[in-house]
Structures are given as structure tokens and as C-alpha cells.
Write a protein that holds these residues in place. Structure first.
Motif, PDB file in Angstrom:
ATOM      1  N   ILE A 182      49.358 101.864 -41.836  1.00 35.26           N
ATOM      2  CA  ILE A 182      48.705 100.774 -42.557  1.00 35.26           C
ATOM      3  C   ILE A 182      47.561 101.379 -43.351  1.00 35.26           C
ATOM      4  O   ILE A 182      46.560 101.840 -42.789  1.00 35.26           O
ATOM      5  CB  ILE A 182      48.173  99.691 -41.594  1.00 35.26           C
ATOM      6  CG1 ILE A 182      49.295  99.143 -40.725  1.00 35.26           C
ATOM      7  CG2 ILE A 182      47.501  98.566 -42.385  1.00 35.26           C
ATOM      8  CD1 ILE A 182      48.817  98.162 -39.654  1.00 35.26           C
ATOM      9  N   LYS A 203      41.463  93.450 -43.703  1.00 36.95           N
ATOM     10  CA  LYS A 203      42.780  93.323 -44.332  1.00 36.95           C
ATOM     11  C   LYS A 203      43.834  94.104 -43.556  1.00 36.95           C
ATOM     12  O   LYS A 203      44.980  93.662 -43.414  1.00 36.95           O
ATOM     13  CB  LYS A 203      42.731  93.786 -45.783  1.00 36.95           C
ATOM     14  CG  LYS A 203      41.865  92.908 -46.687  1.00 36.95           C
ATOM     15  CD  LYS A 203      42.129  93.180 -48.161  1.00 36.95           C
ATOM     16  CE  LYS A 203      43.478  92.653 -48.591  1.00 36.95           C
ATOM     17  NZ  LYS A 203      43.702  92.755 -50.045  1.00 36.95           N
ATOM     18  N   ALA A 204      43.450  95.258 -43.029  1.00 47.53           N
ATOM     19  CA  ALA A 204      44.380  96.047 -42.220  1.00 47.53           C
ATOM     20  C   ALA A 204      44.722  95.302 -40.934  1.00 47.53           C
ATOM     21  O   ALA A 204      45.876  95.317 -40.479  1.00 47.53           O
ATOM     22  CB  ALA A 204      43.767  97.407 -41.895  1.00 47.53           C
ATOM     23  N   GLN A 219      50.545  90.503 -38.762  1.00 47.81           N
ATOM     24  CA  GLN A 219      51.786  89.998 -39.359  1.00 47.81           C
ATOM     25  C   GLN A 219      53.007  90.814 -38.930  1.00 47.81           C
ATOM     26  O   GLN A 219      54.135  90.317 -38.999  1.00 47.81           O
ATOM     27  CB  GLN A 219      51.657  90.001 -40.883  1.00 47.81           C
ATOM     28  CG  GLN A 219      50.669  88.970 -41.418  1.00 47.81           C
ATOM     29  CD  GLN A 219      50.406  89.121 -42.911  1.00 47.81           C
ATOM     30  OE1 GLN A 219      50.967  90.004 -43.561  1.00 47.81           O
ATOM     31  NE2 GLN A 219      49.544  88.277 -43.464  1.00 47.81           N
ATOM     32  N   LEU A 220      52.784  92.042 -38.471  1.00 48.53           N
ATOM     33  CA  LEU A 220      53.895  92.846 -37.991  1.00 48.53           C
ATOM     34  C   LEU A 220      54.490  92.267 -36.708  1.00 48.53           C
ATOM     35  O   LEU A 220      55.668  92.468 -36.409  1.00 48.53           O
ATOM     36  CB  LEU A 220      53.441  94.299 -37.737  1.00 48.53           C
ATOM     37  CG  LEU A 220      53.011  95.118 -38.950  1.00 48.53           C
ATOM     38  CD1 LEU A 220      52.484  96.482 -38.500  1.00 48.53           C
ATOM     39  CD2 LEU A 220      54.166  95.303 -39.928  1.00 48.53           C
ATOM     40  N   GLU A 252      49.499  99.385 -48.280  1.00 48.23           N
ATOM     41  CA  GLU A 252      50.017  98.268 -47.495  1.00 48.23           C
ATOM     42  C   GLU A 252      49.149  97.022 -47.635  1.00 48.23           C
ATOM     43  O   GLU A 252      49.665  95.912 -47.766  1.00 48.23           O
ATOM     44  CB  GLU A 252      50.117  98.673 -46.016  1.00 48.23           C
ATOM     45  CG  GLU A 252      51.267  99.615 -45.691  1.00 48.23           C
ATOM     46  CD  GLU A 252      51.061 101.017 -46.206  1.00 48.23           C
ATOM     47  OE1 GLU A 252      52.073 101.705 -46.488  1.00 48.23           O
ATOM     48  OE2 GLU A 252      49.887 101.444 -46.347  1.00 48.23           O
ATOM     49  N   VAL A 253      47.828  97.185 -47.599  1.00 46.77           N
ATOM     50  CA  VAL A 253      46.955  96.009 -47.606  1.00 46.77           C
ATOM     51  C   VAL A 253      46.739  95.449 -49.007  1.00 46.77           C
ATOM     52  O   VAL A 253      46.326  94.298 -49.166  1.00 46.77           O
ATOM     53  CB  VAL A 253      45.596  96.307 -46.938  1.00 46.77           C
ATOM     54  CG1 VAL A 253      45.797  96.865 -45.537  1.00 46.77           C
ATOM     55  CG2 VAL A 253      44.755  97.262 -47.779  1.00 46.77           C
ATOM     56  N   LYS A 282      44.749  92.022 -40.505  1.00 48.47           N
ATOM     57  CA  LYS A 282      45.649  90.914 -40.853  1.00 48.47           C
ATOM     58  C   LYS A 282      47.068  91.430 -41.078  1.00 48.47           C
ATOM     59  O   LYS A 282      48.042  90.784 -40.659  1.00 48.47           O
ATOM     60  CB  LYS A 282      45.126  90.197 -42.103  1.00 48.47           C
ATOM     61  CG  LYS A 282      43.831  89.417 -41.868  1.00 48.47           C
ATOM     62  CD  LYS A 282      43.284  88.816 -43.150  1.00 48.47           C
ATOM     63  CE  LYS A 282      44.197  87.733 -43.666  1.00 48.47           C
ATOM     64  NZ  LYS A 282      43.613  87.077 -44.873  1.00 48.47           N
ATOM     65  N   TYR A 283      47.202  92.574 -41.716  1.00 48.90           N
ATOM     66  CA  TYR A 283      48.530  93.158 -41.937  1.00 48.90           C
ATOM     67  C   TYR A 283      49.176  93.500 -40.600  1.00 48.90           C
ATOM     68  O   TYR A 283      50.371  93.244 -40.380  1.00 48.90           O
ATOM     69  CB  TYR A 283      48.396  94.408 -42.811  1.00 48.90           C
ATOM     70  CG  TYR A 283      49.710  95.034 -43.201  1.00 48.90           C
ATOM     71  CD1 TYR A 283      50.314  94.728 -44.411  1.00 48.90           C
ATOM     72  CD2 TYR A 283      50.358  95.956 -42.366  1.00 48.90           C
ATOM     73  CE1 TYR A 283      51.526  95.305 -44.787  1.00 48.90           C
ATOM     74  CE2 TYR A 283      51.563  96.534 -42.721  1.00 48.90           C
ATOM     75  CZ  TYR A 283      52.139  96.202 -43.925  1.00 48.90           C
ATOM     76  OH  TYR A 283      53.341  96.770 -44.287  1.00 48.90           O
ATOM     77  N   TYR A 284      48.378  94.079 -39.707  1.00 54.76           N
ATOM     78  CA  TYR A 284      48.889  94.445 -38.380  1.00 54.76           C
ATOM     79  C   TYR A 284      49.376  93.219 -37.622  1.00 54.76           C
ATOM     80  O   TYR A 284      50.453  93.246 -37.001  1.00 54.76           O
ATOM     81  CB  TYR A 284      47.785  95.163 -37.605  1.00 54.76           C
ATOM     82  CG  TYR A 284      48.071  95.331 -36.129  1.00 54.76           C
ATOM     83  CD1 TYR A 284      48.999  96.252 -35.678  1.00 54.76           C
ATOM     84  CD2 TYR A 284      47.398  94.552 -35.179  1.00 54.76           C
ATOM     85  CE1 TYR A 284      49.261  96.409 -34.317  1.00 54.76           C
ATOM     86  CE2 TYR A 284      47.647  94.699 -33.830  1.00 54.76           C
ATOM     87  CZ  TYR A 284      48.585  95.626 -33.404  1.00 54.76           C
ATOM     88  OH  TYR A 284      48.847  95.771 -32.065  1.00 54.76           O
TER      89      TYR A 284
END
Length: 363
Positions: free
Chosen positions: A41, A58-59, A65-66, A45-46, A61-63
Motif C-alpha cells: 500500500i 488514506k493508507a 477496504q481489502l 494505491e491511495v 482506509k485502503y487497508y
């Protein structure tokens, strides 16, 4: 049994074109070779950010969503506050503890060339260092880049030495023998961004001292990141004919610059574990560098290179002079350096990190 997964969070993209990106590239390969899926990430990605300080959130939130639960997390220092205390083994990765760097700047131990504003003094610790502090305190294990950072983490964050792994950076292997010096003129190679933290003013001052003693080596400055005129403005007019500036170069061009060097000089005040130094050593170059950070972990003074106290231009000039006067000594130190780093292939040092991580996942 499901696939083993490691999630890696870093504010740089994994790439061979940057120092930190290169380290992470080889860590990824080592863990994948051990059967782990490596999910990175990073900025790609972000997505776009209005401010660097937004990356950790932001990282995170991305995590989320995984929607996975990895076997372990490897998290670059600034994002540590979001990814510790999750019940998942967390390895905090630092390429130079940022709080230590900041304190050294405030204390005047690292020259910046600019004044730190009151606003920066107030806000930087909030948006940047707070997350670093949280990660360094709470992560299960710390992956640190030199012994000074290890000692600082033990004192500042009350960390146990048993919870710290000081990792080694690698070198791109050189199949040929030691690079020959292709020019008769003694050449001092500096490879780094042309900023005061790297000791640029110190190098110029040492050059002036050498000039006053009758020495006139060439100074080859590569990877400056600045236009030639901007760099030249920092040099006295009478020394400029001896200076060559290469603002940017491709990785495959590095060997040609090393081939021209009589010595490699890195007078930096703060580093992690300089890849430029390791590459110069791998090329069989006598390296003259400041006795701090990763440099003092790598160089054994008088055997694999020469060390001087940070900020001491007189010592730097004296060591360059000694190499000019005794080229056989410089060649011997370079040969010793080459031998010392010959076991530092990227695959071997990255496998050390992978072994440490896997062993501590299993505990």
C-alpha cells in the motif's frame, strides 16, 4: 490452508529507481520466495493527496477496504500510529528515525541552510512525528537502519534491544575487478543531493583548504538534483574549473562515474545507511565519510575506509590529502572495502530480513 499474506505500508512506491523503493523491492522478493503474498500500500494505491500528512489515514482506509487479516504488517514509520495494536504482528520499518533527525535539526547538529519557522516547529511534530512516535513505541518489532537509531529507540521509546533488528542494505554486485581510475587527475566523487545536510558546504570548505596547500583535484558531483549553475554558485570562482556537475543520471551510468573516481566522499550529517557509499565500496573505492549513522556501522577506519567527525572540514581535507599523497593506501582501503561488501548481495541481506520477520510471526 489459505495463502500467507503480508501487508506492507510505505509512502514510497516499490521501485528500483529510488533508494527506499529499492530496499522494499528486494524485501518483497525475499518474502515472496518464502511463499508469502506481499500486498503493498503506497502512493499509487491511495491516490493523489493534498498534503503528505494525509497518507497514513488514506493508507488505513485502503487497508480496511481489502477486508483481510494478514499474517503480519510491515509499516513505514510515519504510518505506524494507524497500524499498531491491531492484534496482528507489526514490524515498524524506519530508514532513519524521524524524531532523531528533527531533534538534531533543532539542536543545530544538522545544518539546513534555512530557518525553521515557528509554525513548522508547532505543526510538524503533530502531523508527522506523532504517528512515528506511536509506531516506534507500540510496534511488536522495529526494523531499524543503523546502530545510532537502535540506541535512540532504546532510550527514547524504552524499547528492548531484543525487539530491534538492524537490517543491512545490499549492493549491486560488480562482476569485474576493481574499477581502474581512468584519469590521471585525482578525482573526488560526491554522489548525493546537493543540500547542506549532505555536507556540501563542508566539501567546499575542504576543497578551499586543499587549494591553499597547493592541491587541485577534480570534484565530480553527481545526482545533485540541482542545475549546474545553482551548484557552481556554492563554489569559489577559482575552483569552478575543477568541478563537474551531473544533476541526474541513470542507474546504469553509475559505474562509469565510479570508474573515474580516485576516492568517494560523503560528508553527510545524517543518513540511514547510504546506498551510494555501499556501491562505491563495491567498486573498490576508498571512501571518506562522516563518523555517524550508517556510515560508522559500515566503515572500519583505516581498514575499509576513512572516517572524520561530522562537520570537521579540516579533518576531511586532511584525509583527502592523505589519499592524494598515498594512492597505494587508498587503493588498499578500496580493495578491503570491496571484499567486505562482497557478501552483501541484495538477495542475502533481504533474506535476513525475511527470516527475522517469519521467525517472529511464528512466536
Amino acid at each position: 490452508m489459505g495463502k500467507k499474506v503480508i501487508v506492507h505500508v510505505s509512502e514510497v512506491d516499490i521501485s528500483l529507481s529510488s533508494g527506499m523503493g529499492r530496499v522494499e523491492y528486494y524485501w518483497k522478493a525475499a518474502l515472496e520466495n518464502r511463499g508469502y503474498e506481499f500486498i503493498h500500500i503506497g502512493p499509487s494505491e491511495v491516490g493523489p493527496m493534498k498534503h503528505q500528512g494525509l497518507f497514513p489515514r488514506k493508507a488505513w482506509k485502503y487497508y480496511k477496504q481489502l477486508n483481510i487479516r494478514p499474517d503480519a504488517l510491515i509499516v513505514h514509520e510515519p504510518a505506524g500510529g494507524y497500524f499498531t495494536n491491531l492484534g496482528i504482528p507489526c514490524f515498524l520499518e524506519s530508514h532513519g528515525i524521524e524524531r532523531r533527525n528533527w531533534e538534531n535539526q533543532l539542536n543545530g547538529l544538522i545544518p539546513l541552510g534555512i530557518r525553521i519557522s515557528s509554525r513548522t516547529k508547532l505543526l510538524f511534530p503533530l502531523w508527522r512525528l506523532r504517528g512515528c512516535d506511536q509506531g516506534l513505541r507500540r510496534a511488536d518489532k522495529l526494523l531499524l537502519i543503523n546502530s545510532e537509531d537502535r540506541d535512540y529507540a532504546m532510550k527514547k521509546y524504552n524499547r528492548s534491544k531484543d525487539d530491534i533488528f538492524v537490517f543491512r542494505n545490499g549492493v549491486n554486485s560488480q562482476e569485474k575487478e576493481i574499477y581502474p581510475v581512468q584519469e590521471e587527475k585525482f578525482t573526488v566523487l560526491f554522489n548525493g543531493t546537493w543540500i547542506e545536510r549532505k555536507g556540501t558546504k563542508l566539501l567546499v570548505k575542504a576543497a578551499e583548504m586543499l587549494r591553499d596547500k597547493g592541491y587541485s583535484p577534480l570534484y565530480l558531483l553527481i545526482g545533485s538534483g540541482k542545475d549546474e549553475n545553482d551548484v557552481m554558485n556554492d563554489w569559489p570562482a577559482d575552483l569552478r574549473p575543477q568541478v563537474q556537475v551531473v544533476s541526474r543520471f541513470k542507474p546504469e551510468e553509475e559505474a562509469s562515474f565510479l570508474a573515474k573516481a580516485s576516492v568517494f566522499v560523503l560528508p553527510s550529517y545524517f543518513e540511514g545507511q547510504p546506498l551510494s557509499l555501499l556501491q562505491a565500496m563495491s567498486a573498490g573505492k576508498c571512501s571518506i565519510t562522516s563518523n555517524c549513522c550508517g556510515q560508522k556501522d559500515i566503515i572500519e577506519h583505516g581498514r575499509t575506509g576513512l572516517l572524520f567527525e561530522p562537520g570537521n572540514a579540516e579533518q576531511l581535507a586532511s584525509l583527502i590529502e592523505s589519499a592524494i599523497k598515498d594512492r597505494s593506501m587508498a587503493e588498499t582501503l578500496g580493495a578491503n572495502a570491496r571484499q567486505m561488501v562482497s557478501q552483501r548481495s541484495w538477495s542475502s541481506v533481504s533474506d535476513e530480513v525475511a527470516t527475522y520477520i517469519i521467525n517472529n510471526i511464528r512466536q
